[in-house]
Design an enzyme around this catalytic site. Sequence first.
Site, PDB file in Angstrom:
ATOM      1  N   GLU A   1     -58.194  19.685 -61.291  1.00  0.00           N
ATOM      2  CA  GLU A   1     -58.821  19.756 -59.970  1.00  0.00           C
ATOM      3  C   GLU A   1     -58.973  21.215 -59.551  1.00  0.00           C
ATOM      4  OE1 GLU A   1     -56.521  17.382 -57.281  1.00  0.00           O
ATOM      5  OE2 GLU A   1     -56.929  15.508 -58.347  1.00  0.00           O
TER       6      GLU A   1
ATOM      7  N   HIS B   1     -59.741  14.211 -53.789  1.00  0.00           N
ATOM      8  CA  HIS B   1     -58.299  14.088 -53.554  1.00  0.00           C
ATOM      9  C   HIS B   1     -57.992  14.071 -52.043  1.00  0.00           C
ATOM     10  CE1 HIS B   1     -54.138  14.953 -55.540  1.00  0.00           C
ATOM     11  NE2 HIS B   1     -54.021  14.095 -54.532  1.00  0.00           N
TER      12      HIS B   1
END
Length: 472
Positions: free
Chosen positions: A320, A350
């Site tokens: 990420e 997220h």
Amino acid sequence: MAAEARDIIQPLEKRAVSYSLGESPTATFHSPVSNSFMGSAGGAGQAHRVVPKLLKPFNTEDIKILLLENVNQTGQDILKRQGYQVEFLKTSLPEDQLIEKIRDVHVIGIRSKTKLTDKVLREAKNLLVVGCFCIGTNQVDLDYAAKHGIAVFNSPFANSRSVAELVIAEIIVLARQLGDRSNEMHRGTWNKVSNKCWEIRGKTLGIVGYGHIGSQLSVLANAMGMSVIYYDVLSLMAIGTAQQVPTLDALLQEADFVTLHVPETPETKNMISTKQFEQMKTGSYLINASRGTVVDIPALIKAMRAGKVAGAALDVYPNEPAANGDYFTSELNHWGDDLRSLNNLILSPHIGGSTEEAQRAIGVEVSDALVRYINQGITLGSVNLPEITMRSLTLDEPNHARVIYIHRNVPGVLRKVNEILADHNVDKQISDSKGDVAYLMADISDVKVEDIKDIRDRLDSLNSRILTRVLY
């Protein structure tokens, strides 16, 4: 009514310190206050409130706190009200900058992107405690931290409702293909269809991991008319009409919607891969709001292209970006372009726990835990040290001190510590261990100013010592 408080910090490495007592900073201590009420049997009489004692540290350094990744304002406010020096940054830091920053701080607050590896923690000579303002703690080397007397706290449950609500929303969006219809409308295309669009009432939701999030999700799904089954490695009591199934395969074969709520461990890595997709119903849906390593993304792409999986929602990914921006590219994850090309696929950055309510609750929970640890040595909620609490010292105990001794869990330590404390009355003492690390806390009375240096130096000389703190 609250009292001012300060802490002594005694790092692992020996260093020169001033042994003169100083003034405590102006700070308001917001830990719970013990109350004692005295009166007649009928409840009449004057209430006497027992006030926490003003703690003067032997070492009077200011507490320096570094907060990264845009920690919620409520958490910042709690820490600033203590009089601590708080530095706040909206993003995480590259490793070299993090190492430079962490050298001087006593407390660091992070979320999920900052990696506190042994390499980073090795440079944190003054670090006393880590606050993870999130659920997970896998971004911290917990074993290294424990063995060097660094407590780690997190907020495992505060965002459970936010994640559960997001999953419910994604179930409906996937069932109705709302993401595709919305994208088409943004492009100017009117495409009113009902083919393969479903109500969720009467469908079966399979929850993998029946913890706080999974169980809350179960209640919401039941209320919307879904049947709920769940799989967990533990035997857990069902809520409502939910039913536990014995294996993951049994869940995959029965569920119309599969949602994942498991931690990141070696056992959960790629737990949903080619074999598991083959077990799922044709036309079923997958949701992952747990950890990015749990789903084999190339296998998901293949299953969706083959029509085995009718839709998916992903909130987490193996890699990420460290900050907001145009970084979610194929350079970060090689399958990125293939994933984005799929239909009926929800991709979110997220944000499962990213609601105002959840972030406020996390800010309060973690900051309160940090204050309790800094000011009183209480470890309740620590994920890597034994969980210990003890009644606060009060203004009625003017010549008392609290001794905190973190040490290796080896035989004979209590005897040696108590020999050092023997010249004073030990009013309260508690000790517990977790693996190779033990935590001892004792309140002693009849302590003079000149006694404090002697007590600390003698404890520091023990071979078992990891960290010594004295609150006075």
